[in-house]
Write a protein that holds these residues in place. Sequence first.
Motif, PDB file in Angstrom:
ATOM      1  N   MET A 161      96.747 -48.565   6.957  1.00 51.30           N
ATOM      2  CA  MET A 161      95.421 -48.283   6.411  1.00 51.30           C
ATOM      3  C   MET A 161      94.509 -49.498   6.555  1.00 51.30           C
ATOM      4  O   MET A 161      93.308 -49.366   6.773  1.00 51.30           O
ATOM      5  CB  MET A 161      95.537 -47.878   4.934  1.00 51.30           C
ATOM      6  CG  MET A 161      96.152 -46.521   4.694  1.00 51.30           C
ATOM      7  SD  MET A 161      95.256 -45.177   5.468  1.00 51.30           S
ATOM      8  CE  MET A 161      93.787 -45.146   4.462  1.00 51.30           C
ATOM      9  N   ILE A 195      97.069 -41.543   8.180  1.00 50.94           N
ATOM     10  CA  ILE A 195      96.220 -41.503   6.983  1.00 50.94           C
ATOM     11  C   ILE A 195      96.651 -40.344   6.077  1.00 50.94           C
ATOM     12  O   ILE A 195      96.775 -40.496   4.860  1.00 50.94           O
ATOM     13  CB  ILE A 195      94.730 -41.360   7.382  1.00 50.94           C
ATOM     14  CG1 ILE A 195      94.284 -42.585   8.196  1.00 50.94           C
ATOM     15  CG2 ILE A 195      93.843 -41.199   6.150  1.00 50.94           C
ATOM     16  CD1 ILE A 195      92.938 -42.421   8.880  1.00 50.94           C
ATOM     17  N   THR A 202      99.801 -41.099   4.248  1.00 49.95           N
ATOM     18  CA  THR A 202      99.538 -42.051   3.161  1.00 49.95           C
ATOM     19  C   THR A 202      98.997 -41.322   1.937  1.00 49.95           C
ATOM     20  O   THR A 202      99.487 -41.512   0.817  1.00 49.95           O
ATOM     21  CB  THR A 202      98.527 -43.124   3.613  1.00 49.95           C
ATOM     22  OG1 THR A 202      99.013 -43.741   4.804  1.00 49.95           O
ATOM     23  CG2 THR A 202      98.318 -44.179   2.544  1.00 49.95           C
TER      24      THR A 202
END
Lengths: 130, 147
Positions: free
Chosen positions: A89, B51, B54
């Motif tokens: 991220m 993403i 996550t």
Amino acid sequence: MSEQNSVRMQSPLGRVRGLGSAKGGTHHWWIQRVTSIALLPLTIWFILSIALHTGSSHAQVVAWIGHPLNAVLLISFILISFQHAGAGMQVVLEDYVRGEMPRMASILAVKALCWLMALLAALSVLRVAL
Amino acid sequence: MSSMKDAREATFIGRRTDGTRIRRPLSPHLQVYDMVQITSGLSVLNRATGIAWTVGSAFLVWWLMAAASGPQALAKAQWFFSSFLGILVLAGMTAVAWFHTFAGIRHLMWDAGHGFDLPSTWKTGKAVMVATGVATVLTWLIALISW
């Protein structure tokens, strides 16, 4: 550029000190590979284990999480996953968030969330297992 | 170019032949490139699935916290996971996890210096998509049998 007309009193080494990689430039990239290799068997084990527990009762789930081998693998999966996720991220945010302050703030926020979620999950496993 | 807002803008400074400064043009990407090519498409998907994985890991944290809290809390979590939205989330997460895993293997292979040529890239790209489909279906077969 006006600097080019004045004499630089700093040595070339002095100018670059603190700006280069200092042999640490590949650390983030390398850790991302190391965690991905560790996550390969852990993720496959995790997905299949969860798929096998779709119909389990609370007692069965707790018994499975509480088994020492499962607890250790689960905590490994959790900690390495959130490290990998946080590092990934970070790269995404570095690429897309404009401006130093918003970029740093968003990276710190995501890292904090990853840290908290990893601890919450790991503590939950330990509470069941211990 | 009086003040820079971003450190990366330093890489855009160029000079004309007469020595005056100019902002280098940014390569046009989203508007020009065909994003549904297997090469760029899978690259974008790998990032997108990273993403999504996550964000989706929050559901794993919730499930573990519920299991640690007791039968009632777990029942609430199980109720969500067996609802329409829950199944949609889990099915999506399964595909996302398998895709990121197989695409990750492909990336590790590249990192080791293998399969950089275009024909290999197409072949491994297709393999990643097929493997993701097969693994996702097999996972749900196991999930439905043990339900």
